[in-house]
Design an enzyme around this catalytic site. Structure first.
Site, PDB file in Angstrom:
ATOM      1  N   CYS A   1       0.849  -1.203   0.000  1.00  0.00           N
ATOM      2  CA  CYS A   1       0.000   0.000   0.000  1.00  0.00           C
ATOM      3  C   CYS A   1       0.880   1.245   0.000  1.00  0.00           C
ATOM      4  O   CYS A   1       0.577   2.232  -0.691  1.00  0.00           O
ATOM      5  CB  CYS A   1      -0.937   0.006   1.206  1.00  0.00           C
ATOM      6  SG  CYS A   1      -2.360  -1.104   1.050  1.00  0.00           S
TER       7      CYS A   1
ATOM      8  N   HIS B   1      -0.541 -10.430  -4.201  1.00  0.00           N
ATOM      9  CA  HIS B   1       0.366 -10.146  -5.318  1.00  0.00           C
ATOM     10  C   HIS B   1       0.543 -11.396  -6.157  1.00  0.00           C
ATOM     11  O   HIS B   1       0.677 -12.500  -5.641  1.00  0.00           O
ATOM     12  CB  HIS B   1       1.727  -9.623  -4.828  1.00  0.00           C
ATOM     13  CG  HIS B   1       2.351 -10.434  -3.741  1.00  0.00           C
ATOM     14  ND1 HIS B   1       1.984 -10.317  -2.413  1.00  0.00           N
ATOM     15  CD2 HIS B   1       3.318 -11.378  -3.773  1.00  0.00           C
ATOM     16  CE1 HIS B   1       2.693 -11.150  -1.684  1.00  0.00           C
ATOM     17  NE2 HIS B   1       3.511 -11.821  -2.484  1.00  0.00           N
TER      18      HIS B   1
HETATM   19  P1  AMP Z   1       5.759 -13.500  -1.192  1.00  0.00           P
HETATM   20  O1  AMP Z   1       6.861 -14.377  -0.677  1.00  0.00           O
HETATM   21  O2  AMP Z   1       4.850 -14.215  -2.147  1.00  0.00           O
HETATM   22  O3  AMP Z   1       5.014 -12.790  -0.079  1.00  0.00           O
HETATM   23  O4  AMP Z   1       6.465 -12.396  -2.088  1.00  0.00           O
HETATM   24  C1  AMP Z   1       6.808 -11.146  -1.637  1.00  0.00           C
HETATM   25  C2  AMP Z   1       7.807 -10.623  -2.625  1.00  0.00           C
HETATM   26  O5  AMP Z   1       7.959  -9.238  -2.428  1.00  0.00           O
HETATM   27  C3  AMP Z   1       9.197 -11.244  -2.507  1.00  0.00           C
HETATM   28  O6  AMP Z   1       9.534 -11.878  -3.736  1.00  0.00           O
HETATM   29  C4  AMP Z   1      10.093 -10.051  -2.195  1.00  0.00           C
HETATM   30  O7  AMP Z   1      11.356 -10.122  -2.827  1.00  0.00           O
HETATM   31  C5  AMP Z   1       9.262  -8.891  -2.712  1.00  0.00           C
HETATM   32  N1  AMP Z   1       9.514  -7.615  -2.092  1.00  0.00           N
HETATM   33  C6  AMP Z   1       9.620  -7.344  -0.773  1.00  0.00           C
HETATM   34  N2  AMP Z   1       9.811  -6.034  -0.580  1.00  0.00           N
HETATM   35  C7  AMP Z   1       9.814  -5.453  -1.810  1.00  0.00           C
HETATM   36  C8  AMP Z   1       9.972  -4.120  -2.276  1.00  0.00           C
HETATM   37  N3  AMP Z   1      10.153  -3.098  -1.434  1.00  0.00           N
HETATM   38  N4  AMP Z   1       9.936  -3.893  -3.609  1.00  0.00           N
HETATM   39  C9  AMP Z   1       9.765  -4.930  -4.473  1.00  0.00           C
HETATM   40  N5  AMP Z   1       9.594  -6.207  -4.094  1.00  0.00           N
HETATM   41  C10 AMP Z   1       9.630  -6.463  -2.778  1.00  0.00           C
HETATM   42 ZN    ZN Z   2      -1.798  -3.306   1.223  1.00  0.00          ZN
END
Ligand code: AMP
Ligand code: ZN
Length: 117
Positions: A11, A103
């Site tokens: 968000c 996501h």
């Molecule tokens: P999940 O494990 O499915 O919750 O994926 C979360 C993803 O968000 C991971 O692949 C992280 O590398 C990615 N992530 C975390 N923080 C950021 C950020 N600030 N910008 C871009 N990706 C992020």
């Molecule tokens: Zn959110």
């Protein structure tokens, strides 16, 4: 659920309060590069409205889910993933889910194994 959660990283990205590298922006979705890419293309497609995860998705989210898949296909086209790609929703601790804002991972640019690790 409110449209935006103040303590939610994604968000904050949507509001411009945390940085991101944009890949695609639509009225109801946003796609940006994963900060820790697991493939040459690793993009996250998120709804602009906060939804916790895929387990919180119901019939009322049908429209936004369709838009997320449409955005994922546009990302794959933009990134030249003509050979195929992988779409992933992680749910819960066993999946490795870390960010509680829905996501869709779009991964491509290499061959993937099955079953996943
Ligand atoms: P999940 O494990 O499915 O919750 O994926 C979360 C993803 O968000 C991971 O692949 C992280 O590398 C990615 N992530 C975390 N923080 C950021 C950020 N600030 N910008 C871009 N990706 C992020
Ligand atoms: Zn959110």
């Amino acid at each position: 659920m409110a449209d935006s959660q103040p303590d939610c990283l994604f968000c904050r990205i949507l509001e411009g309060d945390a940085p991101s590298t944009e890949v695609l922006s639509t009225d109801n979705t946003y796609a940006f590069r994963d900060i820790n890419p697991m493939a040459p293309t690793h993009v996250l497609v998120i709804p602009r409205r906060h939804v916790t995860d895929a387990a919180a998705v119901g019939a009322e989210h049908g429209g936004i889910l369709a838009e997320m898949f449409d955005s994922a296909r546009q990302v794959a086209d933009q990134e030249g993933l003509a050979g195929g790609y992988r779409l992933v929703f992680n749910v819960g601790d066993d999946s490795g889910n870390t960010v509680p804002h829905l996501h869709l991972h779009v991964l491509g640019g290499r061959r993937f194994g099955w079953p996943p690790g």
